[in-house]
Design a protein around this motif. Structure first.
Motif, mmCIF file in Angstrom:
data_model
loop_
_atom_site.group_PDB
_atom_site.id
_atom_site.type_symbol
_atom_site.label_atom_id
_atom_site.label_comp_id
_atom_site.label_asym_id
_atom_site.label_seq_id
_atom_site.Cartn_x
_atom_site.Cartn_y
_atom_site.Cartn_z
ATOM 1 N N MET A 1 0.851 -1.190 0.000
ATOM 2 C CA MET A 1 0.000 0.000 0.000
ATOM 3 C C MET A 1 0.886 1.239 0.000
ATOM 4 O O MET A 1 1.840 1.343 0.765
ATOM 5 N N THR A 2 0.560 2.200 -0.903
ATOM 6 C CA THR A 2 1.335 3.424 -0.984
ATOM 7 C C THR A 2 1.160 4.232 0.297
ATOM 8 O O THR A 2 0.035 4.421 0.789
ATOM 9 N N LEU A 3 2.272 4.706 0.810
ATOM 10 C CA LEU A 3 2.266 5.437 2.081
ATOM 11 C C LEU A 3 2.683 6.878 1.855
ATOM 12 O O LEU A 3 3.198 7.247 0.797
ATOM 13 N N ASN A 4 2.448 7.702 2.881
ATOM 14 C CA ASN A 4 2.929 9.075 2.872
ATOM 15 C C ASN A 4 3.591 9.382 4.212
ATOM 16 O O ASN A 4 3.705 8.508 5.079
ATOM 17 N N MET A 5 3.982 10.631 4.396
ATOM 18 C CA MET A 5 4.717 10.998 5.592
ATOM 19 C C MET A 5 3.870 10.970 6.862
ATOM 20 O O MET A 5 4.403 11.010 7.963
ATOM 21 N N LYS A 6 2.528 10.858 6.701
ATOM 22 C CA LYS A 6 1.645 10.885 7.862
ATOM 23 C C LYS A 6 1.219 9.502 8.340
ATOM 24 O O LYS A 6 0.924 9.316 9.513
ATOM 25 N N ASN A 7 1.163 8.520 7.458
ATOM 26 C CA ASN A 7 0.613 7.222 7.869
ATOM 27 C C ASN A 7 1.623 6.071 7.852
ATOM 28 O O ASN A 7 1.266 4.927 8.061
ATOM 29 N N TYR A 8 2.901 6.363 7.602
ATOM 30 C CA TYR A 8 3.878 5.268 7.573
ATOM 31 C C TYR A 8 4.423 5.014 8.985
ATOM 32 O O TYR A 8 4.380 5.884 9.870
ATOM 33 N N LYS A 9 4.976 3.807 9.174
ATOM 34 C CA LYS A 9 5.710 3.467 10.380
ATOM 35 C C LYS A 9 7.001 2.780 9.969
ATOM 36 O O LYS A 9 6.979 1.860 9.150
ATOM 37 N N GLY A 10 8.098 3.248 10.496
ATOM 38 C CA GLY A 10 9.390 2.701 10.103
ATOM 39 C C GLY A 10 9.894 1.629 11.057
ATOM 40 O O GLY A 10 9.733 1.729 12.269
ATOM 41 N N PHE A 11 10.468 0.580 10.495
ATOM 42 C CA PHE A 11 11.081 -0.476 11.286
ATOM 43 C C PHE A 11 12.327 -0.947 10.533
ATOM 44 O O PHE A 11 12.230 -1.424 9.399
ATOM 45 N N GLU A 12 13.504 -0.803 11.171
ATOM 46 C CA GLU A 12 14.776 -1.154 10.552
ATOM 47 C C GLU A 12 14.936 -0.474 9.195
ATOM 48 O O GLU A 12 15.351 -1.085 8.210
ATOM 49 N N LYS A 13 14.532 0.818 9.186
ATOM 50 C CA LYS A 13 14.662 1.688 8.008
ATOM 51 C C LYS A 13 13.877 1.180 6.808
ATOM 52 O O LYS A 13 14.242 1.403 5.652
ATOM 53 N N ARG A 14 12.752 0.483 7.064
ATOM 54 C CA ARG A 14 11.836 0.050 6.007
ATOM 55 C C ARG A 14 10.440 0.528 6.373
ATOM 56 O O ARG A 14 10.040 0.468 7.550
ATOM 57 N N PRO A 15 9.623 1.006 5.386
ATOM 58 C CA PRO A 15 8.276 1.519 5.670
ATOM 59 C C PRO A 15 7.242 0.405 5.801
ATOM 60 O O PRO A 15 7.293 -0.595 5.079
ATOM 61 N N TYR A 16 6.270 0.609 6.722
ATOM 62 C CA TYR A 16 5.168 -0.350 6.930
ATOM 63 C C TYR A 16 3.898 0.444 7.181
ATOM 64 O O TYR A 16 3.938 1.585 7.697
ATOM 65 N N CYS A 17 2.764 -0.192 6.837
ATOM 66 C CA CYS A 17 1.488 0.401 7.225
ATOM 67 C C CYS A 17 1.188 0.021 8.660
ATOM 68 O O CYS A 17 1.865 -0.823 9.260
ATOM 69 N N ASN A 18 0.136 0.621 9.211
ATOM 70 C CA ASN A 18 -0.190 0.382 10.615
ATOM 71 C C ASN A 18 -0.582 -1.072 10.865
ATOM 72 O O ASN A 18 -0.284 -1.645 11.916
ATOM 73 N N ALA A 19 -1.225 -1.710 9.907
ATOM 74 C CA ALA A 19 -1.697 -3.087 10.085
ATOM 75 C C ALA A 19 -0.560 -4.093 10.042
ATOM 76 O O ALA A 19 -0.621 -5.145 10.699
ATOM 77 N N HIS A 20 0.492 -3.823 9.287
ATOM 78 C CA HIS A 20 1.573 -4.804 9.126
ATOM 79 C C HIS A 20 2.875 -4.391 9.824
ATOM 80 O O HIS A 20 3.925 -4.990 9.563
ATOM 81 N N TYR A 21 2.779 -3.397 10.666
ATOM 82 C CA TYR A 21 3.985 -2.988 11.411
ATOM 83 C C TYR A 21 4.418 -4.137 12.335
ATOM 84 O O TYR A 21 3.599 -4.693 13.065
ATOM 85 N N PRO A 22 5.673 -4.579 12.284
ATOM 86 C CA PRO A 22 6.114 -5.743 13.099
ATOM 87 C C PRO A 22 5.870 -5.518 14.587
ATOM 88 O O PRO A 22 6.187 -4.456 15.130
ATOM 89 N N LYS A 23 5.283 -6.527 15.223
ATOM 90 C CA LYS A 23 5.029 -6.482 16.673
ATOM 91 C C LYS A 23 6.168 -7.223 17.373
ATOM 92 O O LYS A 23 6.381 -8.412 17.143
ATOM 93 N N THR A 24 6.885 -6.532 18.229
ATOM 94 C CA THR A 24 8.004 -7.151 18.968
ATOM 95 C C THR A 24 7.492 -7.758 20.259
ATOM 96 O O THR A 24 6.733 -7.141 21.001
ATOM 97 N N SER A 25 7.889 -9.004 20.521
ATOM 98 C CA SER A 25 7.496 -9.700 21.752
ATOM 99 C C SER A 25 8.552 -9.501 22.829
ATOM 100 O O SER A 25 9.668 -9.052 22.559
ATOM 101 N N PHE A 26 8.201 -9.851 24.056
ATOM 102 C CA PHE A 26 9.137 -9.723 25.184
ATOM 103 C C PHE A 26 10.344 -10.633 24.995
ATOM 104 O O PHE A 26 11.469 -10.292 25.339
ATOM 105 N N THR A 27 10.112 -11.821 24.408
ATOM 106 C CA THR A 27 11.215 -12.767 24.221
ATOM 107 C C THR A 27 12.266 -12.194 23.281
ATOM 108 O O THR A 27 13.464 -12.274 23.535
#
Length: 234
Positions: free
Chosen positions: A37-63
């Motif tokens: 999905m095309t993102l913009n500066m308002k709705n993206y989330k960065g993880f390890e310098k890669r863009p993600y949408c809110n639904a697929h942003y990686p969830k980090t566990s305690f482990t």
């Protein structure tokens, strides 16, 4: 020189350039890594310098967080601190049991006796140096011989008392006995003995054997047996 796109690796011109996550992107290439999905500066989330949408942003566990190098280092450091504290507590309490044994009445009596022996040895050395190296009196030799025998352990039970061994029962003093002066403190060990302090005058002294005498302490009026190597003739 124009930069390359972070996704398609082609040249990005200024009119279509997006600068985000330390990279340059085409507007159409700046999309979610999972659903595209095309993102913009308002709705993206960065993880390890890669863009993600809110639904697929990686969830980090305690482990996964606990297994990071930083948390592993903290875990190892805490373990080392626990070992250091344990060793400090062990060293601090290591001698407590021995102290409890050393404070028993038996050990206190032995300690007091050893102090008396050390005091006698000091006076013997002082008298020897004052008289120019003369040999000690027979009474002193008798005491030294007794001490060497008494301090040898016998089945781990011994009595290092400084008094010579008795060889006869007490006798009743006669009038006009000799006068002696105490050169050490002495505490009576039996009912038929008498206690005195350094400097006390002993009256009506009668010799019982080579190691023991019978007399009366002028200061207290008490009379009984006393070790001959604790007094000297006046």
């Amino acid at each position: 020189m124009n930069p390359l796109c972070g996704r398609c690796n082609k040249v990005v011109y200024p009119t279509e350039k997006v600068n985000c996550l330390d990279k340059f992107w085409h507007k159409g290439c700046f999309s979610c890594e999972v659903c595209k999905m095309t993102l913009n500066m308002k709705n993206y989330k960065g993880f390890e310098k890669r863009p993600y949408c809110n639904a697929h942003y990686p969830k980090t566990s305690f482990t996964s967080v606990a297994d990071t190098p930083e948390n592993l280092r903290l875990k190892q450091q805490s373990k080392m601190q626990s070992q250091v504290l344990y060793k400090e507590d062990f060293e601090k309490n290591k001698g407590k049991n021995f102290s409890a044994v050393a404070d028993t009445p038996e050990f206190q009596r032995i300690k007091k006796t050893q102090d008396q022996i050390s005091n006698i040895k000091y006076h013997e050395e002082f008298e020897k140096s004052r008289t120019g190296g003369e040999s000690p009196s027979p009474q002193t030799n008798t005491f030294q011989g007794f001490h060497q025998q008494s301090v040898e352990p016998h089945n781990y039970h011994y009595d290092p008392s400084p008094e010579p061994t008795r060889h006869a029962a007490p006798v009743t003093p006669n009038a006009g006995g000799k006068r002696f002066r105490a050169v050490y403190d002495y505490a009576a060990a039996d009912e038929d003995e008498v206690s005195f302090q350094d400097g006390d005058v002993i009256l009506d002294v009668q010799q019982i054997d080579e190691g023991w005498m019978y007399g009366r302490v002028e200061r207290t009026g008490q009379q009984g047996m006393l070790p001959a190597n604790y007094v000297e003739a006046m």
